[in-house]
Motif scaffolding. Structure first.
Motif, PDB file in Angstrom:
ATOM      1  N   ILE A   1      13.188 -61.187 -75.260  1.00  0.00           N
ATOM      2  CA  ILE A   1      12.222 -60.099 -75.468  1.00  0.00           C
ATOM      3  C   ILE A   1      10.976 -60.698 -76.106  1.00  0.00           C
ATOM      4  O   ILE A   1      11.032 -61.186 -77.236  1.00  0.00           O
ATOM      5  N   ASP A   2       9.877 -60.700 -75.362  1.00  0.00           N
ATOM      6  CA  ASP A   2       8.612 -61.165 -75.932  1.00  0.00           C
ATOM      7  C   ASP A   2       7.617 -60.010 -75.955  1.00  0.00           C
ATOM      8  O   ASP A   2       7.985 -58.851 -75.763  1.00  0.00           O
ATOM      9  N   ALA A   3       6.354 -60.316 -76.186  1.00  0.00           N
ATOM     10  CA  ALA A   3       5.360 -59.260 -76.372  1.00  0.00           C
ATOM     11  C   ALA A   3       5.026 -58.523 -75.082  1.00  0.00           C
ATOM     12  O   ALA A   3       4.438 -57.436 -75.133  1.00  0.00           O
ATOM     13  N   GLU A   4       5.397 -59.062 -73.929  1.00  0.00           N
ATOM     14  CA  GLU A   4       4.991 -58.441 -72.672  1.00  0.00           C
ATOM     15  C   GLU A   4       6.136 -57.942 -71.816  1.00  0.00           C
ATOM     16  O   GLU A   4       5.921 -57.140 -70.898  1.00  0.00           O
ATOM     17  N   LYS A   5       7.384 -58.368 -72.105  1.00  0.00           N
ATOM     18  CA  LYS A   5       8.472 -58.014 -71.196  1.00  0.00           C
ATOM     19  C   LYS A   5       9.831 -58.228 -71.853  1.00  0.00           C
ATOM     20  O   LYS A   5       9.940 -58.826 -72.944  1.00  0.00           O
ATOM     21  N   VAL A   6      10.855 -57.744 -71.157  1.00  0.00           N
ATOM     22  CA  VAL A   6      12.255 -58.013 -71.487  1.00  0.00           C
ATOM     23  C   VAL A   6      12.876 -58.686 -70.280  1.00  0.00           C
ATOM     24  O   VAL A   6      12.731 -58.205 -69.146  1.00  0.00           O
ATOM     25  N   VAL A   7      13.554 -59.802 -70.500  1.00  0.00           N
ATOM     26  CA  VAL A   7      14.196 -60.542 -69.418  1.00  0.00           C
ATOM     27  C   VAL A   7      15.700 -60.564 -69.677  1.00  0.00           C
ATOM     28  O   VAL A   7      16.138 -60.927 -70.776  1.00  0.00           O
ATOM     29  N   VAL A   8      16.473 -60.160 -68.684  1.00  0.00           N
ATOM     30  CA  VAL A   8      17.932 -60.175 -68.763  1.00  0.00           C
ATOM     31  C   VAL A   8      18.434 -60.949 -67.554  1.00  0.00           C
ATOM     32  O   VAL A   8      18.127 -60.592 -66.404  1.00  0.00           O
ATOM     33  N   ALA A   9      19.197 -62.019 -67.783  1.00  0.00           N
ATOM     34  CA  ALA A   9      19.624 -62.882 -66.683  1.00  0.00           C
ATOM     35  C   ALA A   9      20.993 -63.467 -66.982  1.00  0.00           C
ATOM     36  O   ALA A   9      21.474 -63.448 -68.123  1.00  0.00           O
ATOM     37  N   GLN A  10      21.601 -64.006 -65.933  1.00  0.00           N
ATOM     38  CA  GLN A  10      22.908 -64.643 -66.042  1.00  0.00           C
ATOM     39  C   GLN A  10      22.794 -66.142 -66.305  1.00  0.00           C
ATOM     40  O   GLN A  10      23.806 -66.832 -66.342  1.00  0.00           O
ATOM     41  N   ARG A  11      21.583 -66.630 -66.487  1.00  0.00           N
ATOM     42  CA  ARG A  11      21.377 -68.059 -66.743  1.00  0.00           C
ATOM     43  C   ARG A  11      20.435 -68.206 -67.942  1.00  0.00           C
ATOM     44  O   ARG A  11      19.688 -67.275 -68.262  1.00  0.00           O
ATOM     45  N   PRO A  12      20.471 -69.364 -68.611  1.00  0.00           N
ATOM     46  CA  PRO A  12      19.591 -69.568 -69.768  1.00  0.00           C
ATOM     47  C   PRO A  12      18.128 -69.393 -69.396  1.00  0.00           C
ATOM     48  O   PRO A  12      17.691 -69.765 -68.299  1.00  0.00           O
ATOM     49  N   LEU A  13      17.365 -68.832 -70.308  1.00  0.00           N
ATOM     50  CA  LEU A  13      15.954 -68.562 -70.065  1.00  0.00           C
ATOM     51  C   LEU A  13      15.110 -69.762 -70.462  1.00  0.00           C
ATOM     52  O   LEU A  13      15.426 -70.477 -71.404  1.00  0.00           O
ATOM     53  N   LYS A  14      14.024 -69.947 -69.730  1.00  0.00           N
ATOM     54  CA  LYS A  14      13.070 -71.012 -70.036  1.00  0.00           C
ATOM     55  C   LYS A  14      11.779 -70.392 -70.560  1.00  0.00           C
ATOM     56  O   LYS A  14      11.509 -69.213 -70.346  1.00  0.00           O
ATOM     57  N   MET A  15      11.005 -71.217 -71.237  1.00  0.00           N
ATOM     58  CA  MET A  15       9.759 -70.748 -71.833  1.00  0.00           C
ATOM     59  C   MET A  15       8.582 -71.057 -70.908  1.00  0.00           C
ATOM     60  O   MET A  15       8.484 -72.163 -70.365  1.00  0.00           O
TER      61      MET A  15
ATOM     62  N   TRP B   1       8.970 -54.509 -67.559  1.00  0.00           N
ATOM     63  CA  TRP B   1       7.580 -54.632 -67.955  1.00  0.00           C
ATOM     64  C   TRP B   1       7.043 -53.347 -68.590  1.00  0.00           C
ATOM     65  O   TRP B   1       6.216 -53.418 -69.481  1.00  0.00           O
ATOM     66  N   ALA B   2       7.493 -52.194 -68.115  1.00  0.00           N
ATOM     67  CA  ALA B   2       6.969 -50.911 -68.594  1.00  0.00           C
ATOM     68  C   ALA B   2       7.394 -50.663 -70.039  1.00  0.00           C
ATOM     69  O   ALA B   2       8.521 -50.984 -70.437  1.00  0.00           O
ATOM     70  N   SER B   3       6.500 -50.095 -70.813  1.00  0.00           N
ATOM     71  CA  SER B   3       6.763 -49.899 -72.241  1.00  0.00           C
ATOM     72  C   SER B   3       7.945 -48.964 -72.488  1.00  0.00           C
ATOM     73  O   SER B   3       8.729 -49.182 -73.416  1.00  0.00           O
ATOM     74  N   ALA B   4       8.099 -47.925 -71.661  1.00  0.00           N
ATOM     75  CA  ALA B   4       9.204 -46.980 -71.868  1.00  0.00           C
ATOM     76  C   ALA B   4      10.549 -47.666 -71.676  1.00  0.00           C
ATOM     77  O   ALA B   4      11.479 -47.483 -72.489  1.00  0.00           O
ATOM     78  N   GLU B   5      10.700 -48.438 -70.609  1.00  0.00           N
ATOM     79  CA  GLU B   5      11.966 -49.125 -70.356  1.00  0.00           C
ATOM     80  C   GLU B   5      12.218 -50.224 -71.388  1.00  0.00           C
ATOM     81  O   GLU B   5      13.363 -50.445 -71.810  1.00  0.00           O
ATOM     82  N   ARG B   6      11.173 -50.913 -71.783  1.00  0.00           N
ATOM     83  CA  ARG B   6      11.345 -51.943 -72.822  1.00  0.00           C
ATOM     84  C   ARG B   6      11.809 -51.323 -74.137  1.00  0.00           C
ATOM     85  O   ARG B   6      12.695 -51.858 -74.819  1.00  0.00           O
ATOM     86  N   ALA B   7      11.220 -50.192 -74.500  1.00  0.00           N
ATOM     87  CA  ALA B   7      11.618 -49.530 -75.745  1.00  0.00           C
ATOM     88  C   ALA B   7      13.054 -49.047 -75.667  1.00  0.00           C
ATOM     89  O   ALA B   7      13.808 -49.149 -76.650  1.00  0.00           O
TER      90      ALA B   7
ATOM     91  N   PHE C   1      15.529 -50.330 -73.897  1.00  0.00           N
ATOM     92  CA  PHE C   1      16.461 -51.450 -73.980  1.00  0.00           C
ATOM     93  C   PHE C   1      16.478 -52.040 -75.389  1.00  0.00           C
ATOM     94  O   PHE C   1      17.537 -52.455 -75.873  1.00  0.00           O
ATOM     95  N   ALA C   2      15.322 -52.100 -76.041  1.00  0.00           N
ATOM     96  CA  ALA C   2      15.294 -52.600 -77.418  1.00  0.00           C
ATOM     97  C   ALA C   2      16.135 -51.707 -78.333  1.00  0.00           C
ATOM     98  O   ALA C   2      16.833 -52.202 -79.231  1.00  0.00           O
ATOM     99  N   ARG C   3      16.087 -50.393 -78.092  1.00  0.00           N
ATOM    100  CA  ARG C   3      16.882 -49.480 -78.921  1.00  0.00           C
ATOM    101  C   ARG C   3      18.371 -49.690 -78.697  1.00  0.00           C
ATOM    102  O   ARG C   3      19.159 -49.705 -79.650  1.00  0.00           O
ATOM    103  N   VAL C   4      18.770 -49.875 -77.445  1.00  0.00           N
ATOM    104  CA  VAL C   4      20.192 -50.070 -77.179  1.00  0.00           C
ATOM    105  C   VAL C   4      20.666 -51.417 -77.716  1.00  0.00           C
ATOM    106  O   VAL C   4      21.838 -51.571 -78.099  1.00  0.00           O
ATOM    107  N   MET C   5      19.767 -52.400 -77.805  1.00  0.00           N
ATOM    108  CA  MET C   5      20.143 -53.666 -78.422  1.00  0.00           C
ATOM    109  C   MET C   5      20.426 -53.488 -79.907  1.00  0.00           C
ATOM    110  O   MET C   5      21.354 -54.088 -80.458  1.00  0.00           O
ATOM    111  N   ASP C   6      19.625 -52.660 -80.580  1.00  0.00           N
ATOM    112  CA  ASP C   6      19.889 -52.364 -81.996  1.00  0.00           C
ATOM    113  C   ASP C   6      21.248 -51.677 -82.162  1.00  0.00           C
ATOM    114  O   ASP C   6      22.007 -51.990 -83.078  1.00  0.00           O
ATOM    115  N   VAL C   7      21.550 -50.753 -81.257  1.00  0.00           N
ATOM    116  CA  VAL C   7      22.840 -50.068 -81.328  1.00  0.00           C
ATOM    117  C   VAL C   7      23.986 -51.044 -81.052  1.00  0.00           C
ATOM    118  O   VAL C   7      25.043 -50.980 -81.685  1.00  0.00           O
ATOM    119  N   ALA C   8      23.779 -51.967 -80.118  1.00  0.00           N
ATOM    120  CA  ALA C   8      24.814 -52.965 -79.818  1.00  0.00           C
ATOM    121  C   ALA C   8      25.119 -53.828 -81.041  1.00  0.00           C
ATOM    122  O   ALA C   8      26.282 -54.180 -81.299  1.00  0.00           O
TER     123      ALA C   8
END
Length: 284
Positions: free
Chosen positions: A8-22, A116-122, A124-131
């Motif tokens: 999760i960065d300032a512009e998006k949320v990325v969810v993948a089955q492989r390690p993320l690169k920068m 990318w959309a702010s509503a979907e990012r928010a 998912f961020a909320r469900v991560m806090d609950v997790a």
């Protein structure tokens, strides 16, 4: 289920089955069960000029040290020069990576969801806090749940929710495009407008269906967290009650007479002694 990688960065949320690169900057990774979350690190803000000047000063210092070693015969000058150059290059590369704030690259392939959309990012961020709240309850629920099974179910729920939110994000974009197209200056009864209205009705139905499903999934995760936290609070309250009973039994055990009655006896004896001294003093 394989490890689920989240970023999760300032512009998006990325969810993948492989390690993320920068794409830029650096990140710090933290794992919880089968979920690996990468957190972007803030950049140092060093400009290219700052990095070049630092590399120049470092090169001069290493060159002077290498010359001393070469003249003393400790290290050949060729090796000293190669080592110095390698250190300067490594330091410059590290400073270059850490200069900007971390931003994740978008991986390609299946099972990759990017929000990318702010509503979907928010959401998912909320469900991560609950997790995270759910995971914190597991040690206190030992013997009641299987942590491996619970971890698998929670990870799968996060993956499924990310897929649903990514789909809803695409529907949101399509809704906006169709709404703009509906403003075209065409007769209401034209075949193009009729076809457009049919597509809009279908998209709206998908929008409503995905909204209901997303809310149901979010409510289920919330319910899991609340159930575990409620049970823990109840158990702690029961333990507090048991501790209070033990303390009360220790306080009341072996007391033949209340402290208030002993105090009254002491007061009476003191008053009698004082009265006797007063009589003696009056007789004198």
């Amino acid at each position: 289920m394989a490890v689920l990688h989240l970023g999760i960065d300032a512009e998006k949320v990325v969810v993948a089955q492989r390690p993320l690169k920068m794409r830029a900057g650096r990140s710090r990774r933290r794992s919880a069960g089968s979920v690996s979350e990468a957190v972007p690190l803030p950049g140092t803000g060093r400009s290219i000029g700052d990095r070049v000047r630092f590399a120049g000063r470092l090169a001069m210092a290493l060159g002077a040290a290498g010359a001393v070693f070469a003249l003393s015969g400790v290290v050949p000058w060729q090796i000293s020069a190669c080592l110095g150059a390698a250190v300067v290059i490594a330091v410059f590369a590290g400073q270059t990576r850490s200069a900007p704030t971390g931003v994740f690259a978008v991986p390609h392939g299946d099972r990759v969801h990017v929000l990318w959309a702010s509503a979907e990012r928010a959401a998912f961020a909320r469900v991560m806090d609950v997790a995270r709240r759910i995971r914190r309850t597991w040690p206190d629920l030992a013997g009641m749940i299987d942590p491996q099974v619970a971890d698998h179910d929670l990870t799968r729920a996060l993956d499924e929710l990310a897929a649903l939110l990514a789909r809803r994000q695409e529907i949101r974009r399509l809704r906006a495009e169709l709404a703009d197209a509906a403003r075209a200056d065409l007769p209401p009864g034209s075949s193009a407008m009729i076809a457009l209205a049919e597509r809009r009705d279908r998209v709206e139905q998908l929008w409503q269906e995905t909204g209901v499903t997303a809310n149901r999934m979010l409510s289920a995760v919330d319910a899991a967290a609340l159930a575990g936290e409620s049970w823990i609070r109840e158990q702690r309250l029961r333990q507090t009650t048991r501790d209070a009973d033990l303390m009360l039994s220790r306080i009341t055990a072996g007391i033949a007479q209340p402290a208030a009655e002993s105090g009254a006896e002491l007061a009476e004896r003191t008053a009698a002694v004082v009265a006797a001294y007063r009589e003696l003093a009056a007789g004198v």
